[in-house]
Scaffold this active site. Structure first.
Site, PDB file in Angstrom:
ATOM      1  N   HIS A 132       0.836  -1.198   0.000  1.00 50.36           N
ATOM      2  CA  HIS A 132       0.000   0.000   0.000  1.00 50.36           C
ATOM      3  C   HIS A 132       0.881   1.263   0.000  1.00 50.36           C
ATOM      4  O   HIS A 132       0.685   2.175  -0.807  1.00 50.36           O
ATOM      5  CB  HIS A 132      -0.910  -0.009   1.229  1.00 50.36           C
ATOM      6  CG  HIS A 132      -1.653   1.265   1.431  1.00 50.36           C
ATOM      7  ND1 HIS A 132      -2.899   1.485   0.882  1.00 50.36           N
ATOM      8  CD2 HIS A 132      -1.321   2.416   2.072  1.00 50.36           C
ATOM      9  CE1 HIS A 132      -3.305   2.701   1.193  1.00 50.36           C
ATOM     10  NE2 HIS A 132      -2.358   3.290   1.918  1.00 50.36           N
ATOM     11  N   GLU A 133       1.853   1.283   0.898  1.00 45.10           N
ATOM     12  CA  GLU A 133       2.730   2.466   0.988  1.00 45.10           C
ATOM     13  C   GLU A 133       3.549   2.635  -0.292  1.00 45.10           C
ATOM     14  O   GLU A 133       3.788   3.756  -0.746  1.00 45.10           O
ATOM     15  CB  GLU A 133       3.652   2.361   2.204  1.00 45.10           C
ATOM     16  CG  GLU A 133       2.935   2.399   3.552  1.00 45.10           C
ATOM     17  CD  GLU A 133       2.066   3.634   3.734  1.00 45.10           C
ATOM     18  OE1 GLU A 133       2.441   4.714   3.264  1.00 45.10           O
ATOM     19  OE2 GLU A 133       0.988   3.502   4.339  1.00 45.10           O
ATOM     20  N   HIS A 170       1.834   4.657  -2.811  1.00 47.86           N
ATOM     21  CA  HIS A 170       2.022   6.110  -2.701  1.00 47.86           C
ATOM     22  C   HIS A 170       3.340   6.522  -3.372  1.00 47.86           C
ATOM     23  O   HIS A 170       3.392   7.497  -4.105  1.00 47.86           O
ATOM     24  CB  HIS A 170       2.076   6.534  -1.228  1.00 47.86           C
ATOM     25  CG  HIS A 170       0.771   6.427  -0.516  1.00 47.86           C
ATOM     26  ND1 HIS A 170      -0.333   7.185  -0.862  1.00 47.86           N
ATOM     27  CD2 HIS A 170       0.361   5.655   0.512  1.00 47.86           C
ATOM     28  CE1 HIS A 170      -1.344   6.884  -0.069  1.00 47.86           C
ATOM     29  NE2 HIS A 170      -0.943   5.954   0.774  1.00 47.86           N
ATOM     30  N   GLU A 218      -4.738   6.563  -2.274  1.00 46.05           N
ATOM     31  CA  GLU A 218      -4.871   5.440  -1.339  1.00 46.05           C
ATOM     32  C   GLU A 218      -5.126   4.136  -2.091  1.00 46.05           C
ATOM     33  O   GLU A 218      -4.791   3.047  -1.627  1.00 46.05           O
ATOM     34  CB  GLU A 218      -6.009   5.677  -0.342  1.00 46.05           C
ATOM     35  CG  GLU A 218      -5.815   6.838   0.612  1.00 46.05           C
ATOM     36  CD  GLU A 218      -4.550   6.732   1.449  1.00 46.05           C
ATOM     37  OE1 GLU A 218      -4.138   5.602   1.777  1.00 46.05           O
ATOM     38  OE2 GLU A 218      -3.965   7.779   1.756  1.00 46.05           O
TER      39      GLU A 218
END
Ligand SMILES: *[C@@H]1O[C@H](CO)[C@@H](O)[C@H](O)[C@H]1NC(C)=O
Ligand SMILES: *[C@@H]1O[C@H](CO)[C@@H](O)[C@H](O)[C@H]1NC(C)=O
Ligand SMILES: *[C@@H]1O[C@H](CO)[C@@H](O)[C@H](O)[C@H]1NC(C)=O
Ligand SMILES: *[C@@H]1O[C@H](CO)[C@@H](O)[C@H](O)[C@H]1NC(C)=O
Ligand SMILES: *[C@@H]1O[C@H](CO)[C@@H](O)[C@H](O)[C@H]1NC(C)=O
Ligand SMILES: *[C@@H]1O[C@H](CO)[C@@H](O)[C@H](O)[C@H]1NC(C)=O
Ligand SMILES: *[C@@H]1O[C@H](CO)[C@@H](O)[C@H](O)[C@H]1NC(C)=O
Ligand SMILES: *[C@@H]1O[C@H](CO)[C@@H](O)[C@H](O)[C@H]1NC(C)=O
Ligand SMILES: *[C@@H]1O[C@H](CO)[C@@H](O)[C@H](O)[C@H]1NC(C)=O
Length: 438
Positions: free
Chosen positions: A381-382, A385, A409
């Protein structure tokens, strides 16, 4: 001035690797000669605005870099209030630059209103400065105070079962609990810490609503973009809603078998039973609610430990997966400048965060990773970004933030869902002896 030099030196010493030194630049108001402007063709006006915004771009990017470096350090030394003060000081300069640019850009009203020019979108984006536009120093200081108080409360430690816990440690304990009473008691203890925040929060929201109203009255320019944005989000939500409802009903029904006394089939799921502090992830429920009882839940923890994984290695797996989709590889400096695990005996922020430093391709993650399935997911997920930052890095500054939080997100989540499939986990050697048939 001395203050700046000392703190810049400090940052350099701390990050000997490859940090760049930046000077604090100016953001000067530029007067526009409207008579001259009106004599120009639209093309010439665009060129003119572009050259001005390019110069501001250089300066605001530089200030954003300095501010982000300071912010990153603040997160690593939460108990050091001088770092927070330095960061606040840089933020102030950065915000005032945003505001100067917004004011100058507004002088090109005729271009903003002209829907034939492409520079219009850039001019509109310069206006989205939130509370940086606040002119009243008293209100500005008040908001700063409210924010830092809330931050301090958020990180306050509390005692539960004779153990001292901070917000960043709660999740791991919560995930391991079994009894609903324990779950409720820890969840309550964690939320109790936040109660003093309520008053501060409602004050802050009241101020922000007031500002929003003011901005609407003085500035109708962003109205069109907002309406369009809302329309898109609403439409996406309506498309997703049926699936969301089905999924929720399914999870609730499975959980009601586990907790027959506590779950009612026509009521919301009590949040503590999700074993997620924010009730937003289902990772700890997977083993109990998967539809096929003959399938074991996937627990990557033991496999990663057996393979002698380091925290950093998960990030390498994620990076390789992004690259395999023909997306961009993270720069080398990412590996040097990120923090992948908790630094022992340090009061530091642990909530997983991806940073765009806005310059020198400097992107970083700060995360207190643990070797679990959940963090395997969160790492992806990170990294989503980070991918977003890398994709937009050549755009003008004002386009280098997500137009809508939900969009950025979603990038890493879409990719993480793919990596959590048994097929993929087998391929990368983290899942053995797993079969999809009875
Ligand atoms: C950008 O910063 C430089 C250095 O401080 C300054 O000379 C220049 O005037 C600034 N440009 C604008 C548009 O403010
Ligand atoms: C912050 O904590 C570290 C270690 O926990 C300690 O060495 C340092 O002195 C503390 N700094 C301040 C300003 O309290
Ligand atoms: C552009 O502006 C003109 C004049 O204001 C208007 O008639 C037209 O509908 C607008 N086009 C778009 C795509 O918004
Ligand atoms: C702040 O002042 C500037 C320049 O005087 C003005 O353009 C802007 O509308 C003001 N902003 C608010 C929120 O009052
Ligand atoms: C409370 O702490 C004790 C001692 O560390 C431990 O044995 C016990 O399991 C803990 N209780 C819960 C509910 O975690
Ligand atoms: C992991 O480390 C242990 C102990 O150092 C070693 O015996 C084992 O072979 C290592 N496993 C892998 C997969 O490298
Ligand atoms: C991979 O991306 C590059 C540029 O982003 C593109 O030119 C190339 O066609 C892509 N390759 C595939 C197989 O999609
Ligand atoms: C990262 O650190 C390594 C040594 O740890 C060094 O050799 C390398 O040059 C550094 N890379 C960058 C981009 O700073
Ligand atoms: C998978 O199965 C093989 C053979 O039955 C066994 O040796 C191995 O330990 C198993 N691996 C895991 C992770 O359970």
């Amino acid at each position: 001035m001395k203050f700046f030099i000392i703190s810049i030196l400090f940052i350099v010493i701390l990050n000997i690797y490859c940090q760049q030194v930046e000077d604090i630049v100016q953001c000067n108001d530029i007067d526009i000669n409207h008579e001259k402007l009106e004599q120009m063709t639209i093309k010439e006006q665009e060129q003119f605005v572009k050259s001005i915004l390019d110069e501001y771009d250089t300066n605001i990017t530089s200030l954003a870099y300095i501010t982000s470096l300071a912010e990153f350090q603040t997160h690593l030394y939460l108990n050091d209030s001088s770092k927070r003060r330095t960061t606040d000081k840089y933020y102030e300069i950065y915000r005032s630059c945003l505001k100067t640019i917004a004011i100058v850009a507004r002088r090109f009203q005729s271009l903003i209103n002209n829907n034939q020019t492409s520079i219009r979108w850039l001019l509109l984006r310069t206006q989205a400065i939130g509370d940086a536009g606040e002119n009243n120093t008293v209100i500005k200081l008040e908001m700063q105070k409210l924010r830092s108080r809330m931050k301090e409360i958020y990180h306050r430690k509390f005692i539960w079962n004779n153990t001292q816990l901070g917000i960043d440690e709660v999740q791991e304990v919560l995930g391991k609990l079994e009894s609903p009473d324990d779950l409720l008691s820890l969840w309550n203890a964690a939320y109790e810490v936040a109660i003093p925040m309520r008053d501060y929060y409602s004050t802050l929201i009241a101020i922000q609503n007031q500002q929003a109203k003011q901005n609407r009255l003085t500035d109708k320019t962003d109205l069109t973009t907002n309406i369009e944005e809302r329309r898109i989000v609403e439409q996406l939500w309506q498309e997703l809603k049926p699936l969301h409802r089905l999924l929720h009903a399914y999870v609730r029904q499975q959980m009601s078998k586990l907790y027959p006394e506590l779950i009612q089939l026509d009521q919301p799921i009590p949040i503590h039973l999700t074993k997620d502090l924010f009730g937003s992830m289902m990772t700890y429920l997977v083993k109990d609610i998967l539809p096929f009882p003959y399938l074991k839940g996937i627990d990557l923890g033991p496999a990663m430990k057996q393979e002698n994984f380091t925290e950093e290695k998960i990030f390498h797996y994620a990076d390789r997966f992004f690259v395999s989709l023909n997306l961009t590889q993270v720069p080398n400096s990412f590996w040097n400048l990120s923090i992948f695990k908790k630094i022992p005996n340090r009061h530091m922020a642990c909530h997983p965060t991806a940073f765009d430093m806005y310059k020198y391709d400097d992107v970083r993650i700060r995360m207190c990773t643990s070797l679990t399935s959940r963090d395997f997911y969160i790492v992806h997920h990170e990294m989503g970004h980070i991918q977003h930052y890398l994709q937009y890095k050549s755009l003008p500054f004002w386009f280098r933030r997500s137009p809508h939080g939900a969009f950025s997100e979603a990038i890493g989540d879409a990719i993480a869902l793919a990596t959590m499939s048994p097929t993929h986990l087998k391929r990368i050697g983290l899942l053995e002896n797993y079969t999809l048939t009875r």
